[in-house]
Design a protein around this motif. Structure first.
Motif, PDB file in Angstrom:
ATOM      1  N   ILE A 300       0.863  -1.185   0.000  1.00  9.33           N
ATOM      2  CA  ILE A 300       0.000   0.000   0.000  1.00  9.33           C
ATOM      3  C   ILE A 300       0.892   1.226   0.000  1.00  9.33           C
ATOM      4  CG2 ILE A 300      -2.002   1.102   1.104  1.00  9.33           C
ATOM      5  CD1 ILE A 300      -2.536  -1.818   0.725  1.00  9.33           C
ATOM      6  N   GLY A 301       0.783   2.029  -1.052  1.00 10.39           N
ATOM      7  CA  GLY A 301       1.623   3.229  -1.161  1.00 10.39           C
ATOM      8  C   GLY A 301       2.775   2.964  -2.114  1.00 10.39           C
ATOM      9  N   ALA A 302       2.842   3.785  -3.181  1.00 12.46           N
ATOM     10  CA  ALA A 302       3.912   3.589  -4.176  1.00 12.46           C
ATOM     11  C   ALA A 302       4.921   4.725  -4.102  1.00 12.46           C
ATOM     12  CB  ALA A 302       3.309   3.493  -5.572  1.00 12.46           C
ATOM     13  N   GLY A 303       5.118   5.249  -2.870  1.00 13.01           N
ATOM     14  CA  GLY A 303       6.080   6.348  -2.696  1.00 13.01           C
ATOM     15  C   GLY A 303       7.499   5.830  -2.637  1.00 13.01           C
ATOM     16  N   LEU A 323      -1.009  -0.825  -4.370  1.00 14.01           N
ATOM     17  CA  LEU A 323      -2.261  -0.062  -4.325  1.00 14.01           C
ATOM     18  C   LEU A 323      -1.959   1.388  -3.953  1.00 14.01           C
ATOM     19  CD1 LEU A 323      -5.615  -1.057  -2.777  1.00 14.01           C
ATOM     20  CD2 LEU A 323      -4.526   1.003  -1.924  1.00 14.01           C
ATOM     21  N   VAL A 381       2.294   3.872   3.644  1.00 19.13           N
ATOM     22  CA  VAL A 381       1.647   5.165   3.362  1.00 19.13           C
ATOM     23  C   VAL A 381       2.236   6.219   4.288  1.00 19.13           C
ATOM     24  CG1 VAL A 381      -0.448   3.990   2.591  1.00 19.13           C
ATOM     25  CG2 VAL A 381      -0.289   4.739   4.965  1.00 19.13           C
ATOM     26  N   PHE A 382       1.647   7.437   4.290  1.00 23.04           N
ATOM     27  CA  PHE A 382       2.208   8.522   5.100  1.00 23.04           C
ATOM     28  C   PHE A 382       2.328   8.118   6.559  1.00 23.04           C
ATOM     29  CE2 PHE A 382      -0.255  11.197   1.865  1.00 23.04           C
ATOM     30  CZ  PHE A 382       0.829  11.272   1.014  1.00 23.04           C
ATOM     31  N   GLU A 383       3.327   8.691   7.221  1.00 21.51           N
ATOM     32  CA  GLU A 383       3.564   8.376   8.636  1.00 21.51           C
ATOM     33  C   GLU A 383       2.560   9.140   9.503  1.00 21.51           C
ATOM     34  OE1 GLU A 383       5.196   6.054   9.713  1.00 21.51           O
ATOM     35  OE2 GLU A 383       6.499   6.475  11.407  1.00 21.51           O
ATOM     36  N   VAL A 387      -4.067   7.915   8.938  1.00 24.00           N
ATOM     37  CA  VAL A 387      -4.020   7.253   7.626  1.00 24.00           C
ATOM     38  C   VAL A 387      -3.762   5.748   7.813  1.00 24.00           C
ATOM     39  CG1 VAL A 387      -2.975   7.295   5.325  1.00 24.00           C
ATOM     40  CG2 VAL A 387      -3.056   9.389   6.674  1.00 24.00           C
ATOM     41  N   LYS A 388      -2.881   5.416   8.759  1.00 28.01           N
ATOM     42  CA  LYS A 388      -2.593   3.995   9.005  1.00 28.01           C
ATOM     43  C   LYS A 388      -3.887   3.301   9.455  1.00 28.01           C
ATOM     44  CE  LYS A 388       2.112   4.520   8.950  1.00 28.01           C
ATOM     45  NZ  LYS A 388       2.915   4.278   7.809  1.00 28.01           N
ATOM     46  N   GLN A 390      -7.047   4.029   8.778  1.00 26.34           N
ATOM     47  CA  GLN A 390      -7.921   3.800   7.607  1.00 26.34           C
ATOM     48  C   GLN A 390      -7.473   2.555   6.837  1.00 26.34           C
ATOM     49  OE1 GLN A 390      -7.593   6.835   4.657  1.00 26.34           O
ATOM     50  NE2 GLN A 390      -8.791   8.292   5.885  1.00 26.34           N
ATOM     51  N   VAL A 391      -6.154   2.503   6.575  1.00 27.30           N
ATOM     52  CA  VAL A 391      -5.619   1.411   5.755  1.00 27.30           C
ATOM     53  C   VAL A 391      -5.809   0.062   6.453  1.00 27.30           C
ATOM     54  CG1 VAL A 391      -3.490   0.425   4.797  1.00 27.30           C
ATOM     55  CG2 VAL A 391      -3.972   2.873   4.535  1.00 27.30           C
ATOM     56  N   ASN A 408       5.268  -0.609   7.514  1.00 25.49           N
ATOM     57  CA  ASN A 408       6.649  -0.144   7.383  1.00 25.49           C
ATOM     58  C   ASN A 408       6.879   1.094   8.247  1.00 25.49           C
ATOM     59  OD1 ASN A 408       9.280  -0.042   6.120  1.00 25.49           O
ATOM     60  ND2 ASN A 408       8.540   1.696   4.924  1.00 25.49           N
ATOM     61  N   THR A 409       5.994   1.359   9.181  1.00 22.28           N
ATOM     62  CA  THR A 409       6.145   2.573   9.995  1.00 22.28           C
ATOM     63  C   THR A 409       7.530   2.648  10.626  1.00 22.28           C
ATOM     64  OG1 THR A 409       5.300   3.851  11.851  1.00 22.28           O
ATOM     65  CG2 THR A 409       5.154   1.467  12.069  1.00 22.28           C
ATOM     66  N   SER A 410       8.086   3.870  10.725  1.00 21.43           N
ATOM     67  CA  SER A 410       9.401   3.967  11.351  1.00 21.43           C
ATOM     68  C   SER A 410       9.315   4.443  12.792  1.00 21.43           C
ATOM     69  CB  SER A 410      10.345   4.857  10.542  1.00 21.43           C
ATOM     70  OG  SER A 410       9.663   5.822   9.844  1.00 21.43           O
ATOM     71  N   SER A 434      15.830   3.088   3.713  1.00 23.14           N
ATOM     72  CA  SER A 434      15.854   3.723   2.395  1.00 23.14           C
ATOM     73  C   SER A 434      17.276   3.802   1.840  1.00 23.14           C
ATOM     74  CB  SER A 434      15.274   5.144   2.545  1.00 23.14           C
ATOM     75  OG  SER A 434      15.223   5.763   1.309  1.00 23.14           O
TER      76      SER A 434
HETATM   77  P1  NAI Z   1       6.046   8.832   0.554  1.00 16.13           P
HETATM   78  O1  NAI Z   1       5.391  10.098   0.885  1.00 16.13           O
HETATM   79  O2  NAI Z   1       7.169   8.829  -0.396  1.00 16.13           O
HETATM   80  O3  NAI Z   1       4.979   7.771   0.040  1.00 16.13           O
HETATM   81  C1  NAI Z   1       3.756   7.523   0.647  1.00 16.13           C
HETATM   82  C2  NAI Z   1       2.802   7.090  -0.449  1.00 16.13           C
HETATM   83  O4  NAI Z   1       1.624   6.615   0.183  1.00 16.13           O
HETATM   84  C3  NAI Z   1       2.377   8.207  -1.393  1.00 16.13           C
HETATM   85  O5  NAI Z   1       2.629   7.801  -2.707  1.00 16.13           O
HETATM   86  C4  NAI Z   1       0.903   8.366  -1.135  1.00 16.13           C
HETATM   87  O6  NAI Z   1       0.166   8.684  -2.297  1.00 16.13           O
HETATM   88  C5  NAI Z   1       0.525   7.008  -0.610  1.00 16.13           C
HETATM   89  N1  NAI Z   1      -0.653   7.024   0.232  1.00 16.13           N
HETATM   90  C6  NAI Z   1      -0.975   7.908   1.192  1.00 16.13           C
HETATM   91  N2  NAI Z   1      -2.132   7.557   1.773  1.00 16.13           N
HETATM   92  C7  NAI Z   1      -2.560   6.430   1.166  1.00 16.13           C
HETATM   93  C8  NAI Z   1      -3.678   5.584   1.322  1.00 16.13           C
HETATM   94  N3  NAI Z   1      -4.592   5.839   2.231  1.00 16.13           N
HETATM   95  N4  NAI Z   1      -3.784   4.515   0.527  1.00 16.13           N
HETATM   96  C9  NAI Z   1      -2.841   4.237  -0.387  1.00 16.13           C
HETATM   97  N5  NAI Z   1      -1.768   4.999  -0.575  1.00 16.13           N
HETATM   98  C10 NAI Z   1      -1.621   6.084   0.191  1.00 16.13           C
HETATM   99  O7  NAI Z   1       6.485   8.234   1.969  1.00 16.13           O
HETATM  100  P2  NAI Z   1       7.647   7.187   2.275  1.00 16.13           P
HETATM  101  O8  NAI Z   1       8.898   7.905   2.541  1.00 16.13           O
HETATM  102  O9  NAI Z   1       7.612   6.135   1.251  1.00 16.13           O
HETATM  103  O10 NAI Z   1       7.159   6.594   3.677  1.00 16.13           O
HETATM  104  C11 NAI Z   1       6.150   5.640   3.775  1.00 16.13           C
HETATM  105  C12 NAI Z   1       6.217   4.974   5.117  1.00 16.13           C
HETATM  106  O11 NAI Z   1       7.496   4.367   5.272  1.00 16.13           O
HETATM  107  C13 NAI Z   1       6.052   5.880   6.318  1.00 16.13           C
HETATM  108  O12 NAI Z   1       5.381   5.192   7.324  1.00 16.13           O
HETATM  109  C14 NAI Z   1       7.484   6.159   6.735  1.00 16.13           C
HETATM  110  O13 NAI Z   1       7.609   6.497   8.095  1.00 16.13           O
HETATM  111  C15 NAI Z   1       8.111   4.821   6.464  1.00 16.13           C
HETATM  112  N6  NAI Z   1       9.547   4.845   6.247  1.00 16.13           N
HETATM  113  C16 NAI Z   1      10.146   5.815   5.498  1.00 16.13           C
HETATM  114  C17 NAI Z   1      11.510   5.808   5.310  1.00 16.13           C
HETATM  115  C18 NAI Z   1      12.175   6.841   4.475  1.00 16.13           C
HETATM  116  O14 NAI Z   1      13.414   6.986   4.559  1.00 16.13           O
HETATM  117  N7  NAI Z   1      11.450   7.582   3.656  1.00 16.13           N
HETATM  118  C19 NAI Z   1      12.366   4.764   5.913  1.00 16.13           C
HETATM  119  C20 NAI Z   1      11.626   3.748   6.609  1.00 16.13           C
HETATM  120  C21 NAI Z   1      10.288   3.808   6.791  1.00 16.13           C
END
Ligand code: NAI
Ligand code: 3HC
Length: 697
Positions: A300-303, A323, A381-383, A387-388, A390-391, A408-410, A434
């Motif tokens: 869930i989440g393609a960030g 997704l 998804v967002f930290e 949002v978590k 809901q998912v 994957n929450t940090s 990352s």
């Molecule tokens: P990001 O902002 O790059 O990606 C999050 C993605 O989730 C976005 O593409 C967004 O459209 C999508 N999204 C948001 N709400 C959604 C929903 N309800 N349903 C489906 N998709 C949804 O964030 P990032 O950096 O990928 O972080 C994601 C998670 O991973 C967070 O919990 C963060 O704490 C954790 N994390 C991040 C790290 C990092 O270095 N960026 C390292 C380890 C964990």
């Protein structure tokens, strides 16, 4: 019972090495080999001797657990075993299937003949333990395969297929089919043809320009091996194979091996070897705990994280469905995955066909219905707890019974996330780092209710996607980020007290970290740390503000991605350039805080940053968040660029001496103007171990 079994096959004696799991050449096995050789020598009916292991392993080398103990040298030691083989008047043939590494290969090279399956893997990996081959490997291998290939194998420590050395004197014959049958046929041929006994020691290493070659090799290796003494000593030992008589070369090799065995670097690397293997052992989870089959994964989440995580599964041949909330976000994620594969194709590390095959395993969706059959879902998804929630409520609704639901929450509370479902036993944290497709570390977060089966499945899956998994309990930041916050805090406090970003980073990089704390903050993105600090300020209004870091963030300086943070960055470049604007902000903040800057030594910088890790690590250990000190070391070695040659923060503290570490912490707690004296009280576990003269590891 001996772990070398003696069998007679006609006129050939077979000595079968049987010391699972890797036929390490421990004392018992060495004695078994010597006894076998003596018995064969004494039996007139025996005309040849075959040394053989299992199909998986000939021998993984000396038993590393014996290093530094009397068992390592007790007779027969490895040199004595080799001496018995070399002086045996009946042909001794090594039959290699599976792996022959380190002392295992050295044992084989001392035999009169060697046969192998072409798929067998051979190598001299001692350098990876901060050592060099110490049982004649540096003298025999160059004689058998030539100087350059030998030095490459010894200095790289890599294992290669035996077939690579077809046509050299390393192998007399490659066996097709059953190894023992082939080895016996070869032995009979040697006897029937009365072939003369051959020893590697009698060969000479020929090289037209050996002196120039060593000069070139040393220059390159010195640059690459900066903090590691072993690679250059390998060159010294191999040079002796060229310039000295065999026995003198052996003496030189022995001396260099002994020196390396005593080195801090080797102690650290050997610690890391065992620490990495210990991470998968969870005391209350039996090895035969049932696991669930993971044949498909939903993300869930393609960030940043979601797309990186997907790559791991695609590479392992596991289909992934991602997704998202919007098609654009899906497209961006897929484009990112594709660009990673294109990069690998450009570098020649992957073919287009492979990339296409992996991409064909990737599906995208905007609908949860497409996740109803997957075996595992990873949420990225967002930290944000809302949002978590809901998912996870949605996943609980749609996913099939038995599916594993991972986050994957940090930083967020995994137990709370699990409580959003009616199946908290199926919920687990899979905390990737990352870039998720590159970093080896995976923190596996065990919630209060996570089922043993789910944890065992996650650990098994980690191996499949080639991650080093470390189990962590639930707390803010888990093992790695909770500790790094303390380390970053010290760096920021020292900025206030008088150090510059450059001085702090330089001191930490000279200690051996890949990157200093402020360059690392700029790389990770200042906004992430800022968001966490703001949450902490809200939860704890009296806590000390990190004024300099906050001010830079208020100015929009989030590090590399905004072209400015603790340093400035030229467009498209990653070099951290000193910035007078940062100096101005630092000076301004010091004035507001009423601080007169003082000179801070590099020693203080290193001690405060590293001991901050150690003290928080000790608390993590006593709270049971980490299972063992060595797990903390592995988190830091594989996820945070801690210098491998120092073995990780807890091992490093052990080597410094815990009493000394505790005393230094007490001194920091009493420093004039100290703002975090509570933190610097040595953790009770640390204080206890120090008082008892014990260590963490
Ligand atoms: P990001 O902002 O790059 O990606 C999050 C993605 O989730 C976005 O593409 C967004 O459209 C999508 N999204 C948001 N709400 C959604 C929903 N309800 N349903 C489906 N998709 C949804 O964030 P990032 O950096 O990928 O972080 C994601 C998670 O991973 C967070 O919990 C963060 O704490 C954790 N994390 C991040 C790290 C990092 O270095 N960026 C390292 C380890 C964990
Ligand atoms: N000594 C003692 N224990 C060893 C060992 C060794 N040489 N090699 C592996 N082990 C242990 C591991 O610690 C592990 O123990 P555990 O089950 O309690 O955790 C177990 O054997 C299985 O190891 P792996 O999980 O690594 O098993 P794999 O099948 O994945 O890999 C291997 C097998 C390729 C042989 C790998 O274990 C390996 O690379 N071992 C180290 C090889 C090495 O460095 N040899 C050189 C030793 S030094 C030497 O020979 C000095 C000589 O020159 C004088």
């Amino acid at each position: 019972m001996s772990n070398a079994h003696y069998e007679q096959h006609g006129k050939v004696a077979v000595i079968r090495l049987d010391n699972p799991p890797v036929n390490g050449l421990g004392h018992e096995l060495r004695r078994g080999i010597v006894d076998g050789i003596k018995r064969a020598e004494a039996d007139d009916a025996i005309k040849a001797i075959v040394l053989i292991g299992s199909d998986q392993v000939f021998s993984g080398g000396a038993d590393i657990r014996e290093f530094g103990t009397p068992k390592m040298v007790v007779e027969p030691n490895l040199h004595t075993v080799i001496h018995f083989i070399e002086t045996c008047d009946k042909p001794v043939i090594a039959a290699i299937g599976g792996t022959a590494l380190g002392g295992g290969l050295e044992l084989a090279m001392a035999c009169h003949f060697r046969v192998a399956l072409p798929t067998a893997k051979i190598g001299l990996p001692e350098v990876k333990l901060g050592l060099l081959p110490g049982a004649g490997g540096t003298q025999r291998l160059p004689r058998l395969v030539g100087l350059e290939p030998a030095l490459n194998l010894i200095v790289s420590g890599e294992s290669v297929p035996a077939g690579m050395f077809m046509g050299t004197q390393l192998f007399d014959e490659f066996i097709q089919g059953d190894l023992l049958v082939g080895a016996l046929a070869f032995a009979n041929k040697v006897v029937d043809e009365q072939r003369p006994l051959k020893l590697a020691r009698d060969l000479k290493v020929e090289h037209p320009k050996a002196e120039a070659f060593f000069l070139w090799a040393r220059t390159g290796i010195a640059q690459r091996a900066k903090n590691y003494p072993a690679p250059l000593k390998c060159v010294d030992a191999v040079e002796a194979a060229v310039n000295k008589p065999f026995d003198e070369g052996l003496q030189i090799e022995r001396r260099l091996f002994a020196e390396l065995l005593m080195s801090e670097e080797s102690a650290a690397l050997r610690h890391a070897f065992f620490a990495e293997r210990a991470t998968s052992k969870i005391p209350d989870i039996a090895e035969d705990t049932p696991t669930r089959e993971i044949k498909s994964v939903g993300i869930i989440g393609a960030g940043t994280m979601g797309s990186g995580i997907a790559i791991n599964f695609l590479n392992a041949g596991i289909p992934v469905t991602i997704l998202e909330v919007k098609q654009e976000a899906l497209d961006r994620g897929v484009a990112h995955i594709r660009s990673v594969y294109e990069g690998r194709i450009k570098k020649g590390k992957m073919t287009e066909a492979d990339a296409e095959q992996r991409m064909s395993l990737l599906n995208t969706t905007l609908s949860y219905d497409d996740l109803k059959d997957v075996d595992l879902v990873i949420e990225a998804v967002f930290e944000d707890m809302g949002v978590k929630e809901q998912v996870f409520r949605k996943l609980d609704e749609v996913c099939k019974p038995g599916a594993i639901l991972a986050s994957n929450t940090s930083t967020l509370d995994l137990n709370k996330i699990a409580s959003f479902t009616k199946r908290p036993e199926d919920v687990i944290g899979l905390h990737f780092f990352s870039p998720a497709n590159v970093m080896r570390l995976l923190e596996v977060i065990r919630g209060e209710k996570t089922a043993k089966e789910v944890l065992a499945t996650a650990m098994q899956l980690a191996k499949k996607i080639r991650k080093t998994a470390v189990v962590s309990g639930v707390c803010d930041g888990f093992i790695g980020n909770r500790m790094i916050a303390r380390y970053q805090t010290e760096a920021l406090l020292m900025l206030e007290e008088g150090a510059s970003p450059q001085q702090i980073d330089r001191a930490i990089e000279n200690f051996g970290f890949v990157m200093g704390p402020l360059r690392m903050a700029d790389l990770a993105g200042g906004d992430i740390g800022w968001a966490i600090r703001k949450r902490h300020y809200a939860e704890n209004p009296d806590m000390k503000r990190m004024v300099i870091a906050d001010r830079l963030c208020e100015m929009g300086r989030f590090g590399q991605k905004t072209g400015a943070g603790f340093y400035r960055y030229e467009p498209g470049r990653r070099d951290a350039l000193p910035d007078p604007e940062v100096d101005r902000v630092i000076e301004e903040c010091r004035k507001e805080l009423g601080i007169t800057p003082r000179k801070i030594s590099d020693k203080e910088i290193v001690e405060r940053c590293v001991y901050a890790l150690v003290n928080e690590g000790a608390r993590i250990l006593e709270e049971g968040i980490a299972l063992r000190a060595s797990d903390i070391d592995i988190v830091y070695l594989t996820g945070y660029g801690f210098p491998v040659f120092r073995g990780g923060p807890m091992f490093y503290a052990d080597r410094v001496g815990l009493m000394k570490v505790a005393r230094t912490m007490e001194k920091f707690a009493k420093r004039p103007g100290v703002t975090n004296s509570d933190f610097w009280q040595p953790a009770p576990l640390l204080a206890k171990l120090a008082a008892e003269g014990k260590t963490f590891n």
